[in-house]
Design an enzyme around this catalytic site. Structure first.
Site, PDB file in Angstrom:
ATOM      1  N   GLU B 283       0.826  -1.193   0.000  1.00  0.00           N
ATOM      2  CA  GLU B 283       0.000   0.000   0.000  1.00  0.00           C
ATOM      3  C   GLU B 283       0.867   1.252   0.000  1.00  0.00           C
ATOM      4  OE1 GLU B 283      -4.193  -0.154   1.815  1.00  0.00           O
ATOM      5  OE2 GLU B 283      -3.006   0.908   3.301  1.00  0.00           O
ATOM      6  N   GLU B 286       2.109   1.673  -3.361  1.00  0.00           N
ATOM      7  CA  GLU B 286       1.009   2.141  -4.204  1.00  0.00           C
ATOM      8  C   GLU B 286       0.780   3.637  -4.011  1.00  0.00           C
ATOM      9  OE1 GLU B 286      -2.707   0.126  -3.503  1.00  0.00           O
ATOM     10  OE2 GLU B 286      -3.755   1.296  -5.037  1.00  0.00           O
ATOM     11  N   CYS B 310      -8.332  -2.048   4.033  1.00  0.00           N
ATOM     12  CA  CYS B 310      -8.210  -3.258   4.853  1.00  0.00           C
ATOM     13  C   CYS B 310      -9.413  -3.538   5.715  1.00  0.00           C
ATOM     14  CB  CYS B 310      -6.936  -3.231   5.694  1.00  0.00           C
ATOM     15  SG  CYS B 310      -6.491  -1.613   6.230  1.00  0.00           S
ATOM     16  N   SER B 330      -7.299   1.878  -2.367  1.00  0.00           N
ATOM     17  CA  SER B 330      -6.118   1.084  -2.645  1.00  0.00           C
ATOM     18  C   SER B 330      -6.585  -0.267  -3.164  1.00  0.00           C
ATOM     19  CB  SER B 330      -5.323   0.896  -1.344  1.00  0.00           C
ATOM     20  OG  SER B 330      -4.521  -0.251  -1.446  1.00  0.00           O
ATOM     21  N   LYS B 369     -15.430  -9.605   7.818  1.00  0.00           N
ATOM     22  CA  LYS B 369     -14.429 -10.460   7.185  1.00  0.00           C
ATOM     23  C   LYS B 369     -15.035 -11.794   6.760  1.00  0.00           C
ATOM     24  CE  LYS B 369     -10.381  -8.058   7.874  1.00  0.00           C
ATOM     25  NZ  LYS B 369     -10.435  -7.289   9.102  1.00  0.00           N
ATOM     26  N   GLU B 372     -16.318 -10.944   3.520  1.00  0.00           N
ATOM     27  CA  GLU B 372     -15.209 -10.728   2.595  1.00  0.00           C
ATOM     28  C   GLU B 372     -14.655 -12.068   2.082  1.00  0.00           C
ATOM     29  OE1 GLU B 372     -11.536  -9.337   4.306  1.00  0.00           O
ATOM     30  OE2 GLU B 372     -11.077  -8.118   2.545  1.00  0.00           O
ATOM     31  N   GLU B 377     -14.608 -13.040  -5.750  1.00  0.00           N
ATOM     32  CA  GLU B 377     -13.298 -12.750  -6.337  1.00  0.00           C
ATOM     33  C   GLU B 377     -12.131 -13.221  -5.461  1.00  0.00           C
ATOM     34  OE1 GLU B 377     -15.560 -10.525  -5.402  1.00  0.00           O
ATOM     35  OE2 GLU B 377     -14.687  -8.741  -4.482  1.00  0.00           O
ATOM     36  N   CYS B 526     -10.286  -1.850  14.454  1.00  0.00           N
ATOM     37  CA  CYS B 526     -10.616  -3.273  14.624  1.00  0.00           C
ATOM     38  C   CYS B 526     -10.758  -3.676  16.084  1.00  0.00           C
ATOM     39  CB  CYS B 526      -9.543  -4.135  13.985  1.00  0.00           C
ATOM     40  SG  CYS B 526      -9.320  -3.766  12.256  1.00  0.00           S
TER      41      CYS B 526
END
Ligand SMILES: Cc1cc2nc3c(=O)[nH]c(=O)nc-3n(C[C@H](O)[C@H](O)[C@H](O)COP(=O)(O)O)c2cc1C
Ligand code: SF4
Ligand code: SF4
Ligand code: SF4
Ligand code: SF4
Ligand code: FES
Ligand code: FES
Lengths: 394, 596, 161
Positions: B283, B286, B310, B330, B369, B372, B377, B526
């Site tokens: 990241e 990036e 994230c 990102s 999550k 996710e 994908e 988190c």
């Protein structure tokens, strides 16, 4: 019409109102303080049911410091057995509009709303016409005051003042916590006077004739006259303006069908008075009169001996179960339990002692419910169950 | 300051600040008043009515949570009237409630159950209303189960979703006895704008909203000897797990947790912190690449500010609410998904395992999550990258089920290859942590020097303010980054989606011009995630945050690029940040979704 | 463009796009459409930039804001105490008999829906009912049949056979 009874007819509310322009222009040139004093000395109490002194209500909002304030006319009239407010708005709308504008002048509000129940949609065009005419006159006398109608959509609880604000703000009509009170934090969080249609009409009388004319009617703690919506087992259902303080016995003499078993005073959220208590019951606001005194939004429902009090209570409870906003536990679940409970007793699934448990539950609802709806379910429940216990069981 | 006022509570005089509610005053003086709809994180509703108290002289009782004290008030919290009323209210709630505790996920950690047991409600005098209700259970979401038969209609979830998250997936609908908590047109949770953040679960007092658990599936995998079960643990788990197992909030239990996981039978216990460090490499690179493309190449296709990616709750939120801003995200996967993709490629190869035989489990503070891991994908390893996601709470349940006396465990270390972490990886668990970790590495990459904050602690991005801002001026960069000389890197950090909304709206209106923004869906980051121990409150989250920063300070390495295993993976496998392999395994794309 | 979307846009132009304009807009759609479909509510949410769930939650609070498909004429018979005492059941029977529907249902031709409601404020002229916004009082089964017949003859109402 005359009457020999102690029942004293009055005729203020529906008396012609050609002079509203005069009353308006005269009173907006009086000082707010003077107007408040006039109201306070009239001892007018709110006609929407709760009986809060109107002069004090206006005073509190007048004292609140804010650029924006509102005047709201509560025309939600949802209490079963009440139908006077519609009549006022259709027959003497200018009295109400004038009173709202004077209130605006007193508290410093430039906007007024009439919260009209959805059931009275048909009234809207006429009322809007009246408002148009009224605002035209306001402009002529350089009074900056606007009135809008806000339509309800079928929810009894929206008659409760804070639920009404929520509803006007585009939300579910769930009553708010109090404090804060509307006088400091009402519609849009601004100081707001909210009055019943009839209360406003009475202020017109007071501003026109002076406080004394009003004060001289009625009895101590319950001054003035009041509209009564009379329905049920009566030969003459309708709307009557009577002085406060009359005894229920006199009332039944006049309006009963000769076989009156009980009268429900104040609608489903009021009390049921059985025949044996008629003479000791006075109709007015709380205070030390002979016997009991009952506040009332003006609904008087008469029942004769052909009526089952079980059915009456069943009907009320069903009404509350549906019309509760549902947010608070005692009211949401309590109404369901009371309704299911009396049915279970009637069917013999629960024994008669279960009624006592339900009476205690009703008391808890009165103590703990968030708003007047849940708090007042006990009124009709207890007065019916206590006075007509056998009818609940057999 | 206004003068203090005096009231009495159960006869004891107390002095309090004006505006204090009866409930707060009572708590200050050690008097406990039960509550259900009240929650420290939320505005006051005053609808459950269990907190009623008696004010001497008043006939009606008063909701303590919603009523400010007034001078001279005499409050009784335990009078007969109060007790009887309260008992009635609990009985009423239970009569509407499918009180089937032994079969309830919240059994043992349920506020309603606790109240019922305190008040010893042993009989059911009132009529059971449950059979008359058409309660339904929504199990369609991969993250959340919503069981209306357990709902007490306290509206905590609705307020959470609106006030903390600004998502408003939940609402109250209908009135009277029909009133219920539901979604738009009573659709399933996975069919509306819900981000799966799980904050509603954390704030629900009962079993009406719980995570979808995968405990049995994981036990099955562990028991299957043909399978190699690897587990990763997210940074915030180590500062939360203890709360479920007898420790005070803010206890760090990293070593015990690793030991417990080994005892549970996982074949390899590794650390999401490792991929957190890897995330920083990817990241950070990036970000610098984007800066170059925008500042030097004037590439209009490349968008700034760049937003972190994230937090999967945040990702689903932006997909629904700001689909036109997906280019700002990102492309890095979350550390969980990076780990998953590497477990079945890099790790499998290094350990000479058939990736098909690997079951990849993650322990997360997060319910999003779970969603996710379920995204179509997320199969870049050729398999499902992460097979099962367990919350901190589910791990605690497994530890208890296994009969492990957690307190007595000796600390153990993570397994090698993907188990090494730095302090930078650890602070991913707190709001501002990703930003801080990224700045530590990016600044050093660009200038060759430490980030100019004392002891590497970037104070402006720490703490619990909803939106935090920081800027770092880049001076004397290394030659290849010369174009950044004098650039003031403007950063922002938002946690709780309602704050994310503020920042996004300020970007949309052009009010702000940041380069880099960290977004975390949950309040506190988190550590306050939807999978963390219940209860949660501002104090508890503050303690967890302190624990995270303490863990960071205690680490020998505190910068992601110094993580030896990160260096190794680039050498052995990935080649370089944003390289071809990285692209294939560590980066992803996003899906625009409907807002209504 | 969908006519409902147009209607909603016009209503929003007329009343405004703030939360406190929500009720008049919902009412405006119901006035025209008789009910709020999922599509209408989504469009309103979009137009006012409100969460769709909030629109749904608000609409379902109000008994006049139907969210199930309704007939062209919605009959609401008062079921509260006085009307109930004064023969509401016979009125219901007469309507059910004539329209061949039960309470809560809509005639197959989509002309009438039959509902019950709470006190309409015409207790002195009980029993009472509303047909859309029109009030009918002091009902008897005969009177109800006459009223319904007059609706059946109205333009726009087509008979099945
Ligand atoms: C459940 C409930 C329903 C109410 N409905 C009405 C109503 O329909 N009209 C009304 O004027 N007041 C109604 N009220 C009373 C109002 O809350 C408020 O007290 C009143 O509008 C104040 O006006 P007043 O002081 O002029 O009476 C209701 C109160 C409750 C608790
Ligand atoms: S008492 Fe009934 S109507 Fe009032 S707030 Fe409670 S649930 Fe709503
Ligand atoms: S929600 Fe609580 S009270 Fe209800 S069944 Fe579950 S544990 Fe028991
Ligand atoms: S998971 Fe998050 S977004 Fe979804 S309903 Fe709960 S609080 Fe709202
Ligand atoms: S789902 Fe939980 S938080 Fe939401 S209202 Fe029900 S019990 Fe309360
Ligand atoms: S905690 Fe006070 S009313 Fe619910
Ligand atoms: S009871 Fe039917 S109109 Fe009042």
């Amino acid at each position: 019409m005359t009457t020999n009874y102690q029942l004293k007819r009055a005729d203020f509310i529906f008396k012609n109102e050609n002079d509203w322009e005069e009353v308006l222009s005269k009173n907006i040139n009086r000082s707010p303080q003077e107007l408040i004093n006039e109201l306070i000395s009239s001892e007018l109490k709110g006609r929407g049911g709760a009986g809060f002194p109107t002069g004090l209500k206006w005073k509190l909002s007048a004292e609140a410091v804010d650029e924006t304030k509102y005047v709201i006319c509560n025309a939600d009239e949802g209490e079963p057995g009440t139908f006077k407010d519609r009549e006022i708005l259709s027959r003497v709308p200018f009295k109400v509009l004038t009173a709202m504008a004077v209130c605006g002048h007193v508290i410093g509000a430039k906007e007024g709303y009439i919260y009209l129940r959805g059931e009275y949609f048909f009234l809207q065009p006429e009322l809007n016409k009246a408002i148009g005419e009224f605002e035209y006159y306001c402009k002529e006398i350089n009074l900056d005051f606007k009135i809008r109608i806000f339509m309800g959509s079928g929810a009894y609880i929206c008659g409760e003042e804070t639920a009404l604000f929520e509803s006007m703000e585009g939300k579910r009509g769930e009553p708010r916590n109090k404090p804060p009170y509307p006088s400091s934090c009402g519609y849009m969080g601004k100081p707001t006077v909210i009055n019943n249609v009839e209360t406003l009409a009475h202020t017109f009388t007071i501003f026109k004739y002076g406080a004394k004319r009003f004060y001289d009617l009625g009895v101590q703690y319950s001054r003035g006259s009041k509209l009564f919506s009379v329905s049920g087992d009566t030969p003459k259902p309708g709307i009557y303006e009577l002085e406060l303080g009359m005894s229920l016995a006199d009332f039944v003499d006049e309006f009963g069908d000769g076989d009156t078993k009980a009268v429900q005073v104040g609608g489903a959220s009021g009390f049921l008075v059985p025949r044996k208590r008629f003479s000791e019951t006075a109709i007015g606001f709380q205070g030390k009169l002979t016997g009991i005194s009952l506040p009332t939004g003006g609904s008087m429902m008469l029942f004769n001996s052909s009526r089952s009090m079980f059915n009456v209570l069943d009907n009320y409870l069903e009404f509350f179960r549906e019309e509760s906003c549902g947010q608070c536990t005692p009211c949401r679940v309590g109404c369901q339990q009371l309704l299911k409970g009396i049915k279970a007793v009637k069917r013999g699934e629960k024994n008669a002692q279960y009624l006592d448990k339900l009476l205690r539950l009703a008391e808890t609802m009165q103590y703990t419910a968030k708003c007047g709806l849940g708090q007042s379910v006990a009124n009709s429940f207890s007065s019916i169950v206590e006075n007509f216990r056998e009818e609940m069981i057999y | 300051m206004a003068k203090n006022i005096k009231i009495t509570i159960n006869g004891v005089t107390v002095e309090i600040e004006p505006g204090t509610t009866i409930l707060e005053a009572a708590r200050q003086t050690g008097v406990i008043i039960p509550t259900l709809c009240y929650h420290k994180d939320l505005c006051v509703a005053g609808n459950c009515r269990v907190c009623v108290t008696e004010i001497v002289g008043q006939k009606r009782l008063t909701a303590a949570c919603a009523t400010p004290c007034e001078e001279g008030m005499e409050v009784l919290t335990n009078s007969l009237k109060v007790r009887n009323s309260r008992k009635h209210i609990i009985e009423l709630l239970l009569s509407e409630h499918n009180a089937d505790c032994t079969r309830c996920y919240k059994n043992g950690n349920c506020e309603l159950q606790l109240l019922a047991s305190e008040y010893k409600i042993m009989t059911q005098d009132f009529i059971r209303l449950v059979p008359f209700k058409k309660y339904s259970i929504d199990m369609f979401s991969p993250s959340i189960i919503k069981d209306d038969s357990k709902c007490i209609r306290c509206q905590r979830c609705v307020r959470t979703c609106a006030e903390l998250q600004g998502v408003n997936a939940l609402t109250v609908a209908h009135k009277g006895d029909q009133m219920k908590i539901t979604t738009f047109f009573e659709k399933t949770m996975n069919d509306v704008v819900c981000t799966n953040c799980g904050q509603c679960i954390n704030h629900c007092p009962t079993g009406a909203l719980v995570e979808k658990n995968y405990i049995e599936e994981v036990w099955d995998a562990i028991a299957d000897k043909t399978r190699h079960v690897v587990v990763q643990t997210a940074p915030a788990v180590r500062v939360g797990l203890g709360e479920e197992l007898g420790f005070e909030p803010g206890s760090r239990v990293t070593g015990k947790m690793v030991a417990a996981l080994k005892r549970l039978g996982f074949d390899a216990v590794m650390d999401t912190d490792f991929t957190a460090d890897l995330t920083i490499m990817e990241e950070g690179t990036e970000l610098l690449t984007r800066l170059k493309k925008v500042l030097v190449d004037r590439d209009e296709e490349v968008k700034l500010p760049m937003a972190t990616s994230c937090s999967p709750g945040w990702i689903k939120y932006i997909e629904h609410m700001y689909p036109d801003y997906l280019d700002h995200l990102s492309t890095c996967k979350s550390p969980q998904q990076m780990f998953g993709a590497l477990a079945k490629t890099y790790y499998a190869k290094a350990r000479n395992l058939d990736p098909e035989k690997i079951v990849s489990v993650s322990i997360m503070p997060c319910t999003a999550k779970k969603f996710e891991a379920n995204r179509p994908e997320m199969h870049d390893s050729g398999y499902r990258d992460v097979d099962y996601v367990l919350t901190t709470r589910e791990l605690a349940i497994m530890i208890k089920q296994a009969g492990i006396d957690f307190m007595k465990l000796e600390d153990m270390h993570y397994d090698r290859l993907m188990g090494e972490s730095t302090g930078a990886g650890v602070i991913f668990g707190a709001t501002g942590g990703v930003m801080e970790a990224a700045l530590r590495t990016a600044y050093e990459l660009v200038t060759g020097r430490d980030v100019p904050f004392e002891n590497l602690n970037i104070a402006p991005v720490r703490g619990m303010d909803g939106v935090k801002e920081a800027s770092v001026k880049i001076e004397n960069p290394l030659k290849e980054w010369a174009f950044l000389d004098g650039v003031e890197l403007k950063c922002a950090v938002a946690h709780g989606l309602v704050n994310a909304k503020k920042v996004m709206d300020s970007i949309r209106s052009g009010e702000t011009s940041y380069h880099f923004i960290e977004f975390m869906a949950c309040p506190g980051g988190c550590l306050g995630g939807g999978g963390q121990p219940i209860p949660t409150s501002p104090e508890i989250r503050r303690k967890r945050a302190e624990a995270i920063y303490a863990e960071d300070e205690g680490m020998p390495l505190r910068k992601s690029h110094l993580n030896p295993e990160v260096i190794k993976i680039y050498k052995d496998f990935l080649d370089k940040p944003l390289g071809e392999k990285s692209h294939q395994l560590l980066h992803t794309k996003y899906t625009a979704r409907e807002r209504f | 463009m969908n006519p409902v979307s147009d209607l909603i846009r016009n209503l929003a132009d007329q009343y405004g796009r703030n939360r406190h304009n929500l009720l008049p807009i919902l009412q405006g759609v119901v006035e025209q459409e008789k009910y709020l479909s999922e599509f209408s509510m989504t469009e309103i949410a979009r137009e006012l930039d409100l969460p769709a769930a909030d629109v749904y939650g608000t609409a379902t609070f109000y008994s006049f804001l139907e969210h199930k498909k309704m007939g062209k004429y919605i009959i609401r018979v008062c079921k509260t105490i006085t009307c109930s005492m004064k023969g509401k059941n016979q009125i219901m029977l007469a309507i059910e008999d004539m329209l061949k529907i039960n309470v809560g249902e809509t005639t197959p031709d989509g002309n009438f829906s039959l509902l019950q409601t709470n006190c309409l404020g015409f207790c002195h002229k009980a029993p009472a009912m509303l047909i859309n916004n029109e009030v009918y009082t002091e009902l008897t089964p005969e009177k109800v049949r006459e009223i319904l017949s007059s609706y059946l003859k109205k333009k726009g109402v087509h008979n099945d056979n």
